[in-house]
Design a protein around this motif. Structure first.
Motif, PDB file in Angstrom:
ATOM      1  N   HIS A  88      -7.100   9.230  -0.831  1.00 28.57           N
ATOM      2  CA  HIS A  88      -6.171   8.484   0.011  1.00 28.57           C
ATOM      3  C   HIS A  88      -6.609   8.344   1.471  1.00 28.57           C
ATOM      4  CE1 HIS A  88      -3.021   8.212  -3.069  1.00 28.57           C
ATOM      5  NE2 HIS A  88      -3.361   9.439  -3.407  1.00 28.57           N
ATOM      6  N   ARG A 138      -4.130   8.422   4.733  1.00 31.15           N
ATOM      7  CA  ARG A 138      -2.721   8.203   4.382  1.00 31.15           C
ATOM      8  C   ARG A 138      -1.892   9.449   4.703  1.00 31.15           C
ATOM      9  NH1 ARG A 138      -0.585   4.629   0.729  1.00 31.15           N
ATOM     10  NH2 ARG A 138      -2.568   4.396  -0.405  1.00 31.15           N
ATOM     11  N   TRP A 185       2.449   4.315  -1.425  1.00 29.00           N
ATOM     12  CA  TRP A 185       2.260   5.225  -2.563  1.00 29.00           C
ATOM     13  C   TRP A 185       3.525   6.051  -2.759  1.00 29.00           C
ATOM     14  CZ3 TRP A 185       2.529  10.533  -3.110  1.00 29.00           C
ATOM     15  CH2 TRP A 185       1.968  11.085  -4.262  1.00 29.00           C
ATOM     16  N   ASP A 199       0.824  -1.207   0.000  1.00 31.44           N
ATOM     17  CA  ASP A 199       0.000   0.000   0.000  1.00 31.44           C
ATOM     18  C   ASP A 199       0.861   1.262   0.000  1.00 31.44           C
ATOM     19  OD1 ASP A 199      -2.613   1.276   0.134  1.00 31.44           O
ATOM     20  OD2 ASP A 199      -2.077   1.829   2.188  1.00 31.44           O
ATOM     21  N   ARG A 210      -0.771   4.370   7.042  1.00 33.04           N
ATOM     22  CA  ARG A 210      -0.627   4.262   5.590  1.00 33.04           C
ATOM     23  C   ARG A 210       0.274   5.412   5.131  1.00 33.04           C
ATOM     24  NH1 ARG A 210      -5.683   5.119   2.946  1.00 33.04           N
ATOM     25  NH2 ARG A 210      -4.903   3.943   1.166  1.00 33.04           N
TER      26      ARG A 210
END
Length: 249
Positions: free
Chosen positions: A165, A168, A85, A83, A193
């Motif tokens: 998102h 996050r 990014w 996960d 995250r």
């Protein structure tokens, strides 16, 4: 993956993989195996598609135009996509290829080009980014090819961050941040995250830096006392994130 298979060629395919299936490779992959690697009937290859794990296959018909592979057995289960990014300001030519390949090797699950004020490249070919991601996955035994997200401006990214998102956290490599180890800062984000944003050559503009710094979900970090090239900064930042709060632990 068994060590006995480590030296076999690895190819990404779109087709489903299962026991006792015969697959006909496309022209480019057939040419690569038959003409470049000079593989012949009976030689073994590993195939993966990002869904079904890694499969040992054997050439059952060879031609530069059409190679047929027979699936023998699955040799590794499918791994889950991460996960993590990773957003980056596009760079020129080979350095663009480099940052995409390194992001795959470093465990990024989503890769997204982000246009900033000082970005020198204003047009990208998504198929080239995808091809580089696949090539890196083939070479480094990565079974989950990262998603290549649509390129986006920094302003649009920020405006839509919460909707896209959720909770996050966005870590951004800020060359103007006080020079100190980022380990403690990142350690406080364990279990969250994570997204990482790396700017272009020349860094973020002062306006961009202030806008990012004012956002509650943004965490700036320094990468030390030296000025790093954008591609070097990307690898350094991904390494420290994976080592402190990622999947290297």
């Amino acid at each position: 993956m068994p060590r006995s298979h480590a030296q076999l060629p690895r190819l990404f395919v779109a087709a489903d993989l299962a026991d006792s299936v015969d697959l006909t490779l496309d022209k480019d992959q057939s040419l690569y195996l038959a003409a470049v690697l000079r593989k012949t009937i009976g030689d073994e290859v590993i195939l993966f598609n990002g869904r079904d794990g890694a499969w040992l296959c054997r050439l059952s018909r060879d031609s530069k135009k059409s190679v047929v592979l027979s699936v023998v057995e699955r040799i590794a289960p499918q791994t889950r996509a991460t996960d993590f990014w990773y957003g980056f300001a596009p760079l020129k030519s080979e350095r663009l290829d480099y940052v995409v390949q390194k992001a795959v090797e470093m465990g990024a699950g989503i890769i997204q080009p982000v246009y900033t004020q000082y970005t020198q490249v204003n047009r990208l070919k998504p198929e080239r980014l995808r091809a580089n991601a696949i090539e890196a996955a083939e070479q480094c035994e990565v079974l989950s090819v990262p998603q290549i997200a649509e390129d986006i401006s920094l302003d649009r990214l920020i405006d839509g961050w919460a909707a896209e998102h959720g909770d996050r956290v966005l870590v951004f490599a800020d060359e103007s941040a006080p020079s100190a180890t980022p380990v403690q800062t990142l350690g406080e984000l364990a279990g969250r995250r994570i997204g990482l944003l790396v700017g272009p050559e020349g860094g973020f503009s002062e306006t961009e830096r202030q806008k990012l710094g004012a956002l509650p979900y943004v965490i700036p970090i320094s990468l030390g006392p030296r000025i790093l090239r954008a591609d070097t900064a990307a690898v350094a930042a991904m390494a420290i994130i994976q080592a402190t709060i990622g999947d290297w632990r």
